[in-house]
Scaffold this motif. Structure first.
Motif, PDB file in Angstrom:
ATOM      1  N   PRO A 141       4.446  14.765  46.577  1.00 36.99           N
ATOM      2  CA  PRO A 141       4.134  15.821  47.563  1.00 36.99           C
ATOM      3  C   PRO A 141       4.140  17.270  47.058  1.00 36.99           C
ATOM      4  CG  PRO A 141       5.637  14.225  47.964  1.00 36.99           C
ATOM      5  CD  PRO A 141       5.221  13.696  46.716  1.00 36.99           C
ATOM      6  N   ALA A 142       5.256  17.675  46.204  1.00 35.36           N
ATOM      7  CA  ALA A 142       5.242  19.140  45.894  1.00 35.36           C
ATOM      8  C   ALA A 142       3.989  19.468  45.089  1.00 35.36           C
ATOM      9  CB  ALA A 142       6.430  19.195  45.153  1.00 35.36           C
ATOM     10  N   VAL A 143       3.381  18.497  44.379  1.00 30.77           N
ATOM     11  CA  VAL A 143       2.226  18.807  43.613  1.00 30.77           C
ATOM     12  C   VAL A 143       1.164  19.087  44.395  1.00 30.77           C
ATOM     13  CG1 VAL A 143       0.609  18.101  41.830  1.00 30.77           C
ATOM     14  CG2 VAL A 143       3.052  17.767  41.358  1.00 30.77           C
ATOM     15  N   ALA A 144       0.872  18.133  45.287  1.00 28.60           N
ATOM     16  CA  ALA A 144      -0.198  18.139  46.464  1.00 28.60           C
ATOM     17  C   ALA A 144      -0.177  19.157  47.315  1.00 28.60           C
ATOM     18  CB  ALA A 144      -0.366  16.840  46.995  1.00 28.60           C
ATOM     19  N   GLN A 145       1.101  19.534  47.697  1.00 30.62           N
ATOM     20  CA  GLN A 145       1.053  20.856  48.548  1.00 30.62           C
ATOM     21  C   GLN A 145       0.848  22.190  47.876  1.00 30.62           C
ATOM     22  OE1 GLN A 145       5.272  21.446  49.900  1.00 30.62           O
ATOM     23  NE2 GLN A 145       4.476  23.190  51.409  1.00 30.62           N
ATOM     24  N   PHE A 146       1.381  22.350  46.694  1.00 31.18           N
ATOM     25  CA  PHE A 146       1.018  23.627  45.982  1.00 31.18           C
ATOM     26  C   PHE A 146      -0.251  23.844  45.698  1.00 31.18           C
ATOM     27  CE2 PHE A 146       1.629  26.865  42.582  1.00 31.18           C
ATOM     28  CZ  PHE A 146       2.581  27.555  42.977  1.00 31.18           C
ATOM     29  N   LEU A 147      -0.835  22.814  45.166  1.00 25.79           N
ATOM     30  CA  LEU A 147      -2.240  22.965  44.423  1.00 25.79           C
ATOM     31  C   LEU A 147      -3.228  23.259  45.841  1.00 25.79           C
ATOM     32  CD1 LEU A 147      -2.423  20.317  41.737  1.00 25.79           C
ATOM     33  CD2 LEU A 147      -2.720  22.754  41.443  1.00 25.79           C
ATOM     34  N   HIS A 148      -2.945  22.785  46.900  1.00 31.16           N
ATOM     35  CA  HIS A 148      -3.835  22.836  48.181  1.00 31.16           C
ATOM     36  C   HIS A 148      -3.174  23.911  48.926  1.00 31.16           C
ATOM     37  CE1 HIS A 148      -6.273  19.677  46.467  1.00 31.16           C
ATOM     38  NE2 HIS A 148      -5.162  19.010  45.961  1.00 31.16           N
ATOM     39  N   GLY A 149      -2.221  24.420  48.680  1.00 29.53           N
ATOM     40  CA  GLY A 149      -1.968  25.856  49.608  1.00 29.53           C
ATOM     41  C   GLY A 149      -1.457  25.188  50.834  1.00 29.53           C
ATOM     42  N   SER A 150      -1.006  24.262  51.123  1.00 29.90           N
ATOM     43  CA  SER A 150      -0.685  23.666  52.511  1.00 29.90           C
ATOM     44  C   SER A 150       0.768  24.023  52.829  1.00 29.90           C
ATOM     45  CB  SER A 150      -0.677  22.057  52.465  1.00 29.90           C
ATOM     46  OG  SER A 150      -0.241  21.534  53.666  1.00 29.90           O
ATOM     47  N   THR A 151       1.164  24.108  54.223  1.00 29.56           N
ATOM     48  CA  THR A 151       2.264  24.364  54.660  1.00 29.56           C
ATOM     49  C   THR A 151       3.254  23.030  55.165  1.00 29.56           C
ATOM     50  OG1 THR A 151       1.497  24.489  56.891  1.00 29.56           O
ATOM     51  CG2 THR A 151       1.658  26.418  55.833  1.00 29.56           C
ATOM     52  N   ILE A 152       2.259  22.088  54.704  1.00 29.22           N
ATOM     53  CA  ILE A 152       2.936  20.791  54.791  1.00 29.22           C
ATOM     54  C   ILE A 152       3.445  20.180  53.548  1.00 29.22           C
ATOM     55  CG2 ILE A 152       2.646  18.503  55.880  1.00 29.22           C
ATOM     56  CD1 ILE A 152       0.419  19.593  57.506  1.00 29.22           C
ATOM     57  N   GLY A 153       4.782  19.970  53.516  1.00 29.45           N
ATOM     58  CA  GLY A 153       5.217  19.339  52.080  1.00 29.45           C
ATOM     59  C   GLY A 153       6.767  19.810  52.075  1.00 29.45           C
ATOM     60  N   PRO A 154       7.238  19.652  51.010  1.00 31.04           N
ATOM     61  CA  PRO A 154       8.701  19.914  50.645  1.00 31.04           C
ATOM     62  C   PRO A 154       9.020  21.332  50.261  1.00 31.04           C
ATOM     63  CG  PRO A 154       7.520  18.751  48.732  1.00 31.04           C
ATOM     64  CD  PRO A 154       6.818  18.740  49.707  1.00 31.04           C
ATOM     65  N   ILE A 155       7.977  22.187  50.046  1.00 31.08           N
ATOM     66  CA  ILE A 155       8.152  23.411  49.517  1.00 31.08           C
ATOM     67  C   ILE A 155       8.101  24.422  50.781  1.00 31.08           C
ATOM     68  CG2 ILE A 155       7.279  25.466  48.074  1.00 31.08           C
ATOM     69  CD1 ILE A 155       5.652  23.515  46.385  1.00 31.08           C
ATOM     70  N   GLY A 156       9.416  25.281  50.779  1.00 32.87           N
ATOM     71  CA  GLY A 156       9.302  26.020  52.319  1.00 32.87           C
ATOM     72  C   GLY A 156       9.594  27.381  51.912  1.00 32.87           C
ATOM     73  N   MET A 157      10.124  28.167  52.698  1.00 36.27           N
ATOM     74  CA  MET A 157      10.213  29.506  52.497  1.00 36.27           C
ATOM     75  C   MET A 157      11.485  29.671  51.855  1.00 36.27           C
ATOM     76  SD  MET A 157       7.944  31.274  53.822  1.00 36.27           S
ATOM     77  CE  MET A 157       8.587  33.012  53.944  1.00 36.27           C
ATOM     78  N   ALA A 158      12.408  28.623  51.909  1.00 37.38           N
ATOM     79  CA  ALA A 158      13.794  28.755  51.163  1.00 37.38           C
ATOM     80  C   ALA A 158      13.513  28.327  49.626  1.00 37.38           C
ATOM     81  CB  ALA A 158      14.904  27.967  51.884  1.00 37.38           C
ATOM     82  N   GLU A 159      12.135  27.870  49.223  1.00 37.81           N
ATOM     83  CA  GLU A 159      11.820  27.602  48.170  1.00 37.81           C
ATOM     84  C   GLU A 159      12.047  26.103  47.717  1.00 37.81           C
ATOM     85  OE1 GLU A 159      12.909  30.168  45.025  1.00 37.81           O
ATOM     86  OE2 GLU A 159      11.864  31.857  45.788  1.00 37.81           O
ATOM     87  N   GLU A 160      13.060  25.523  48.420  1.00 37.22           N
ATOM     88  CA  GLU A 160      13.827  24.223  48.001  1.00 37.22           C
ATOM     89  C   GLU A 160      14.054  23.452  49.514  1.00 37.22           C
ATOM     90  OE1 GLU A 160      16.553  23.837  45.017  1.00 37.22           O
ATOM     91  OE2 GLU A 160      15.176  24.445  43.513  1.00 37.22           O
ATOM     92  N   LYS A 161      13.638  22.366  49.542  1.00 39.80           N
ATOM     93  CA  LYS A 161      14.107  21.618  50.796  1.00 39.80           C
ATOM     94  C   LYS A 161      15.242  20.406  50.243  1.00 39.80           C
ATOM     95  CE  LYS A 161      10.158  22.296  53.841  1.00 39.80           C
ATOM     96  NZ  LYS A 161       8.978  21.781  54.595  1.00 39.80           N
TER      97      LYS A 161
END
Length: 320
Positions: free
Chosen positions: A234-254
């Motif tokens: 999840p984190a890799v896919a979210q970061f590489l594709h610039g998605s708001t959906i995933g474990p990385i949030g504004m607080a940097e960690e969920k």
């Protein structure tokens, strides 16, 4: 030719704060690798640890038999000569013109004559597209030119390893793309091992042979670009594709529960990798990378295997 860097069990803390722990990977000789991660995950700290400028509490960094963590100062200093470092801001001396900035390592660390220095500096300036700019001061040139001058200085001692700390920082998309092509062309000519720390998704998708990602105090992934771009982590896919959906949030960690909720299989197209500019040789690192990825295909899910084989049907070669 570049050389392997073997990292085993590396752990770094500042006081009670663990930056990352038990990081293990091998940067393959002559290949281009990118290290990604959200802000504050210790990417630059990792870069400095490879050089022996920061000492982790545990683990090893082996460069042709020298441990950059626990080796003697003499051995570490000698091994450091194998590295070239491209700083985030170029780190040029404002009072020196570009020629003297790039010549500085040669004058400090070698006994080369001024004629030899001039030949080497002009060669490296030409390699990064700065022909005829040697008399200009850093304050008279653009940010992109300062980055390229910093790269030329990193190359002037003929290193086997190039480390680049956020080379795209402060650059617009066009100049970022141009710098990516320069970095790839340098690798084609020198066959040096390269590690690039960046946040830039376009660089990660099109430039490297390998991608790594630091997240939640761990190296959550490191491997061939094609495998990471089809990853269902999840984190890799979210970061590489610039998605708001995933474990990385504004607080940097969920929390772990949120991370588990974002598990799932996702597949993506793999963009074409950059090729050397016309007239330059094939990248030997790309050929070695191709052989390694093909050898790993059988262990991959069918969706990833199909996406990869569509891009890797033949060994890389220079297009006309």
């Amino acid at each position: 030719m570049g050389i392997d860097i073997h990292v085993a069990g590396l752990t770094k803390s500042f006081g009670p704060q663990v930056i990352w722990q038990d990081v293990s990977l091998t940067l393959p000789a002559g290949e281009i690798s990118v290290m990604l991660g959200p802000s504050g995950t210790g990417k630059t700290v990792f870069l400095k640890s490879l050089l022996g400028l920061i000492k982790p509490e545990q683990g090893r960094v082996l460069v042709e038999g020298t441990d950059m963590v626990a080796g003697s100062d003499r051995k570490v200093f000698r091994a450091r000569r194998k590295f070239g470092l491209m700083f985030q801001d170029g780190a040029l001396f404002g009072s020196m013109n570009l020629f003297d900035n790039i010549a500085f390592p040669l004058r400090q660390h070698t006994r080369a004559t001024e004629a030899e220095i001039r030949r080497k500096v002009l060669e490296r300036m030409a390699m990064v597209g700065l022909d005829g700019e040697e008399r200009k001061l850093p304050g008279q040139i653009s940010g992109g030119m300062r980055k390229r001058a910093g790269l030329a200085r990193a190359l002037v001692l003929d290193p086997q390893i190039i480390l680049c700390d956020e080379p795209d920082s402060g650059l617009d998309p066009v100049r970022t793309a141009l710098l990516s092509q320069v970095l790839l062309d340098v690798n084609a000519v020198t066959d040096c091992t390269m590690l690039i720390v960046t946040h830039n998704i376009e660089i990660a998708a099109t430039l490297p042979d390998n991608i790594g990602m630091l997240y939640r105090r761990d190296l959550v992934a490191f491997g061939p670009r094609e495998l990471l771009l089809t990853s269902d982590q999840p984190a890799v896919a979210q970061f590489l594709h610039g998605s708001t959906i995933g474990p990385i949030g504004m607080a940097e960690e969920k929390d772990d529960a949120e991370l588990a909720r974002n598990q799932g299989t996702r597949t993506f197209d793999i963009p074409d990798q950059l090729r050397p500019s016309p007239g330059l040789p094939d990248r030997q690192g790309a050929r070695r990378h191709h052989a390694r990825v093909m050898a790993e295909l059988d262990r991959l899910p069918a969706s990833a295997r199909n996406a990869i084989t569509a891009k890797l049907t033949d060994p890389p070669s220079q297009t006309s």
